[in-house]
Scaffold this motif. Structure first.
Motif, mmCIF file in Angstrom:
data_model
loop_
_atom_site.group_PDB
_atom_site.id
_atom_site.type_symbol
_atom_site.label_atom_id
_atom_site.label_comp_id
_atom_site.label_asym_id
_atom_site.label_seq_id
_atom_site.Cartn_x
_atom_site.Cartn_y
_atom_site.Cartn_z
ATOM 1 N N LEU A 58 -65.014 -71.209 78.529
ATOM 2 C CA LEU A 58 -64.103 -70.784 79.605
ATOM 3 C C LEU A 58 -64.873 -70.822 80.915
ATOM 4 O O LEU A 58 -65.902 -70.161 81.040
ATOM 5 C CB LEU A 58 -63.623 -69.358 79.302
ATOM 6 N N GLY A 59 -64.379 -71.615 81.889
ATOM 7 C CA GLY A 59 -65.083 -71.706 83.171
ATOM 8 C C GLY A 59 -64.590 -72.875 84.002
ATOM 9 O O GLY A 59 -63.516 -73.433 83.744
ATOM 10 N N PRO A 60 -65.378 -73.303 85.001
ATOM 11 C CA PRO A 60 -64.960 -74.449 85.845
ATOM 12 C C PRO A 60 -64.998 -75.763 85.069
ATOM 13 O O PRO A 60 -65.693 -75.885 84.060
ATOM 14 C CB PRO A 60 -65.984 -74.436 86.979
ATOM 15 N N PHE A 61 -64.275 -76.769 85.569
ATOM 16 C CA PHE A 61 -64.149 -78.054 84.866
ATOM 17 C C PHE A 61 -65.494 -78.751 84.702
ATOM 18 O O PHE A 61 -65.790 -79.316 83.640
ATOM 19 C CB PHE A 61 -63.184 -78.972 85.623
ATOM 20 N N SER A 62 -66.330 -78.717 85.753
ATOM 21 C CA SER A 62 -67.641 -79.390 85.678
ATOM 22 C C SER A 62 -68.530 -78.760 84.607
ATOM 23 O O SER A 62 -69.244 -79.456 83.883
ATOM 24 C CB SER A 62 -68.334 -79.320 87.039
ATOM 25 N N GLY A 63 -68.458 -77.423 84.481
ATOM 26 C CA GLY A 63 -69.257 -76.723 83.469
ATOM 27 C C GLY A 63 -68.768 -76.997 82.064
ATOM 28 O O GLY A 63 -69.569 -77.166 81.142
ATOM 29 N N LEU A 64 -67.434 -77.093 81.887
ATOM 30 C CA LEU A 64 -66.861 -77.352 80.555
ATOM 31 C C LEU A 64 -67.285 -78.722 80.028
ATOM 32 O O LEU A 64 -67.512 -78.896 78.835
ATOM 33 C CB LEU A 64 -65.337 -77.276 80.615
ATOM 34 N N LYS A 65 -67.391 -79.686 80.945
ATOM 35 C CA LYS A 65 -67.809 -81.044 80.563
ATOM 36 C C LYS A 65 -69.231 -81.024 79.999
ATOM 37 O O LYS A 65 -69.513 -81.661 78.973
ATOM 38 C CB LYS A 65 -67.739 -81.943 81.804
ATOM 39 N N GLU A 66 -70.111 -80.259 80.649
ATOM 40 C CA GLU A 66 -71.507 -80.153 80.196
ATOM 41 C C GLU A 66 -71.591 -79.396 78.863
ATOM 42 O O GLU A 66 -72.372 -79.761 77.991
ATOM 43 C CB GLU A 66 -72.350 -79.433 81.254
ATOM 44 N N VAL A 67 -70.774 -78.347 78.732
ATOM 45 C CA VAL A 67 -70.784 -77.543 77.489
ATOM 46 C C VAL A 67 -70.377 -78.396 76.297
ATOM 47 O O VAL A 67 -71.014 -78.361 75.243
ATOM 48 C CB VAL A 67 -69.852 -76.316 77.621
ATOM 49 N N SER A 82 -80.456 -66.509 72.903
ATOM 50 C CA SER A 82 -81.108 -66.897 74.168
ATOM 51 C C SER A 82 -80.667 -68.290 74.638
ATOM 52 O O SER A 82 -80.471 -68.511 75.838
ATOM 53 C CB SER A 82 -82.627 -66.867 74.000
ATOM 54 N N THR A 83 -80.510 -69.233 73.701
ATOM 55 C CA THR A 83 -80.099 -70.606 74.072
ATOM 56 C C THR A 83 -78.686 -70.599 74.644
ATOM 57 O O THR A 83 -78.407 -71.265 75.652
ATOM 58 C CB THR A 83 -80.168 -71.529 72.837
ATOM 59 N N LEU A 84 -77.793 -69.832 74.021
ATOM 60 C CA LEU A 84 -76.410 -69.747 74.493
ATOM 61 C C LEU A 84 -76.347 -69.083 75.872
ATOM 62 O O LEU A 84 -75.569 -69.502 76.734
ATOM 63 C CB LEU A 84 -75.569 -68.958 73.484
ATOM 64 N N LYS A 85 -77.187 -68.076 76.084
ATOM 65 C CA LYS A 85 -77.219 -67.379 77.377
ATOM 66 C C LYS A 85 -77.698 -68.316 78.479
ATOM 67 O O LYS A 85 -77.143 -68.319 79.592
ATOM 68 C CB LYS A 85 -78.146 -66.163 77.257
ATOM 69 N N ALA A 86 -78.723 -69.126 78.186
ATOM 70 C CA ALA A 86 -79.235 -70.092 79.166
ATOM 71 C C ALA A 86 -78.163 -71.117 79.523
ATOM 72 O O ALA A 86 -77.997 -71.486 80.694
ATOM 73 C CB ALA A 86 -80.472 -70.791 78.607
ATOM 74 N N LEU A 87 -77.427 -71.558 78.520
ATOM 75 C CA LEU A 87 -76.344 -72.528 78.732
ATOM 76 C C LEU A 87 -75.225 -71.923 79.583
ATOM 77 O O LEU A 87 -74.658 -72.597 80.446
ATOM 78 C CB LEU A 87 -75.801 -72.978 77.370
ATOM 79 N N GLU A 88 -74.926 -70.661 79.348
ATOM 80 C CA GLU A 88 -73.896 -69.978 80.141
ATOM 81 C C GLU A 88 -74.305 -69.867 81.606
ATOM 82 O O GLU A 88 -73.491 -70.077 82.509
ATOM 83 C CB GLU A 88 -73.647 -68.573 79.573
ATOM 84 N N LEU A 92 -76.405 -71.837 83.279
ATOM 85 C CA LEU A 92 -76.489 -73.153 83.917
ATOM 86 C C LEU A 92 -75.120 -73.773 84.173
ATOM 87 O O LEU A 92 -74.949 -74.537 85.123
ATOM 88 C CB LEU A 92 -77.334 -74.101 83.049
ATOM 89 N N THR A 93 -74.139 -73.480 83.306
ATOM 90 C CA THR A 93 -72.808 -74.099 83.439
ATOM 91 C C THR A 93 -71.768 -73.172 84.067
ATOM 92 O O THR A 93 -70.642 -73.610 84.325
ATOM 93 C CB THR A 93 -72.304 -74.544 82.057
ATOM 94 N N ASN A 94 -72.126 -71.896 84.283
ATOM 95 C CA ASN A 94 -71.189 -70.878 84.815
ATOM 96 C C ASN A 94 -69.951 -70.737 83.932
ATOM 97 O O ASN A 94 -68.843 -70.515 84.423
ATOM 98 C CB ASN A 94 -70.763 -71.213 86.261
ATOM 99 N N CYS A 95 -70.145 -70.883 82.628
ATOM 100 C CA CYS A 95 -69.039 -70.780 81.667
ATOM 101 C C CYS A 95 -69.327 -69.647 80.677
ATOM 102 O O CYS A 95 -70.486 -69.347 80.396
ATOM 103 C CB CYS A 95 -68.874 -72.083 80.884
ATOM 104 N N TYR A 96 -68.248 -69.074 80.144
ATOM 105 C CA TYR A 96 -68.365 -68.123 79.038
ATOM 106 C C TYR A 96 -68.179 -68.918 77.751
ATOM 107 O O TYR A 96 -67.197 -69.651 77.607
ATOM 108 C CB TYR A 96 -67.300 -67.022 79.159
ATOM 109 N N ILE A 97 -69.135 -68.792 76.818
ATOM 110 C CA ILE A 97 -69.103 -69.573 75.571
ATOM 111 C C ILE A 97 -69.061 -68.607 74.390
ATOM 112 O O ILE A 97 -69.844 -67.655 74.330
ATOM 113 C CB ILE A 97 -70.321 -70.514 75.460
ATOM 114 N N MET A 98 -68.159 -68.882 73.457
ATOM 115 C CA MET A 98 -68.006 -68.050 72.252
ATOM 116 C C MET A 98 -68.050 -68.960 71.029
ATOM 117 O O MET A 98 -67.195 -69.839 70.878
ATOM 118 C CB MET A 98 -66.671 -67.309 72.309
ATOM 119 N N VAL A 99 -69.059 -68.772 70.173
ATOM 120 C CA VAL A 99 -69.179 -69.539 68.930
ATOM 121 C C VAL A 99 -68.590 -68.694 67.809
ATOM 122 O O VAL A 99 -69.082 -67.599 67.525
ATOM 123 C CB VAL A 99 -70.653 -69.897 68.634
#
Length: 354
Positions: A167-176, A144-150, A152-159
């Motif tokens: 993977l996503g826009p530059f502004s979102g990657l900075k926040e991730v 759920s935490t990873l989904k919320a982060l995805e 908010l940042t419009n990024c795809y995150i894989m742990v």
């Protein structure tokens, strides 16, 4: 005159024009190539999706090779390649595929407005148990935490393992990256998620876009953890003495001291039997006492004498008697006697007139 704030902001809906062959008609002078290794467990998936990878890169005139013997992926430019930056995007594509990112997501890196970031988290925490706990905190319950982060940042995150692929826009990657590094530093991701939610709401207001948002953002104070509990048994160091400890007494020494050494074998046996019987008798006595406890009556509490009512306040008996008489005369919900008599007289008059 143009307002400076308008020049600094990108207009809504503006997109950078795509790089075409007309921008570089003569192509590239040299061939470039990148290679990356992949783990054994990714071999089956890569073998399955490799034709799709070749097709996606073939549109940009980039060759892709999969070496299953060495366990590596290689991308190289050709004479037809006109975009000089596409080889960097192809390198990122094979890196993401090696880090367990599915092909459907990884192929988005070939777009102009998408970037990727592979964050190494394995060396940020010393203890392995702590690392696993904090990595699990980043995922959250049922992800759920990873989904919320995805969201908010419009990024795809894989742990995956010791890395986090985004993977996503530059502004979102900075926040991730900030959230991931803070989580590994023992700062819960929920704090950063709250901040991102507030920023998202503030960005919708056109008046607040150019202002500072510090007054709106929450400030989380670090709590001092309690001191470590002291152990019950403290190991105190004994004073140093150069002399060795006294030698412990042997069994023969103990028998000599008690006089048992000089007894005969028969007498020794009798003594042992007596000791065993004494122990048995003591155990029986204790067991009997435990059983008798159930038959011992509990102690009764002493009877507390009730205090006599104080006769300081005198009760007016006559006033109470008058109240009782009046209550008897007045029935509950009924009219007084005088009103009843008047009503009866009025009814009789009506009957006579009739």
């Amino acid at each position: 005159t143009v307002d400076e704030s308008e020049l600094l902001t990108v207009p809504d809906g503006w997109k950078e024009p795509a790089f075409t062959r007309e921008d570089n008609p003569k192509g590239l002078l040299e061939e470039s190539s990148f290679a990356t290794l992949f783990p054994k467990y990714r071999e089956a998936y890569l073998k399955e999706c490799w034709p799709l990878v070749q097709k996606a890169l073939g549109e940009h005139y980039v060759n892709a090779e999969l070496d299953l013997i060495e366990g590596s992926m290689t991308v190289t430019t050709t004479k037809k390649t006109f975009d000089p930056y596409v080889i960097i995007r192809a390198r990122d594509l094979i890196k993401l595929l090696a880090r367990s990112v599915p092909f459907e997501q990884a192929v988005r890196i070939l777009q102009d407005d998408v970037a990727c970031d592979i964050i190494k988290i394995g060396s940020l925490v010393r203890k392995r148990d702590t690392f696993i706990k904090r990595r699990g905190r980043l995922l959250g319950p049922k992800g759920s935490t990873l989904k919320a982060l995805e969201l908010l940042t419009n990024c795809y995150i894989m742990v995956q393992g010791n890395t986090v692929s985004a993977l996503g826009p530059f502004s979102g990657l900075k926040e991730v990256r900030k959230v991931v590094l803070d989580t590994m530093k023992n700062i819960h991701p929920i704090y950063n998620i709250k901040t991102l939610m507030i920023k998202r709401e503030l960005s919708k207001d056109p008046e607040l876009r150019t202002q500072s948002w510090e007054r709106f953002l929450p400030k989380f104070k670090r709590k001092n953890l309690k001191k470590r509990k002291e152990p019950k048994k403290k190991n105190t160091k004994k004073e140093y003495t150069p002399f060795p400890p006294p030698q412990p007494e042997s069994q023969i020494d103990k028998e000599l001291a008690s006089g048992e050494y000089f007894l005969k074998e028969r007498q020794k046996k009798q003594k042992r039997v007596q000791e065993i019987k004494a122990k048995q008798a003591e155990a029986v006595k204790k067991r009997q006492e435990e059983r008798n406890k159930a038959f011992i009556p509990p102690k009764e509490k002493p009877v507390v004498k009730t205090k006599k009512a104080s006769t300081e306040k005198k009760i007016d008996i006559n006033a109470i008697k008058e109240k009782v008489k009046n209550a008897k005369k007045k029935k509950l919900g009924a009219l007084p006697m005088e009103e009843v008599k008047l009503k009866m007289a009025a009814d009789e008059k009506k009957k006579k007139k009739k």
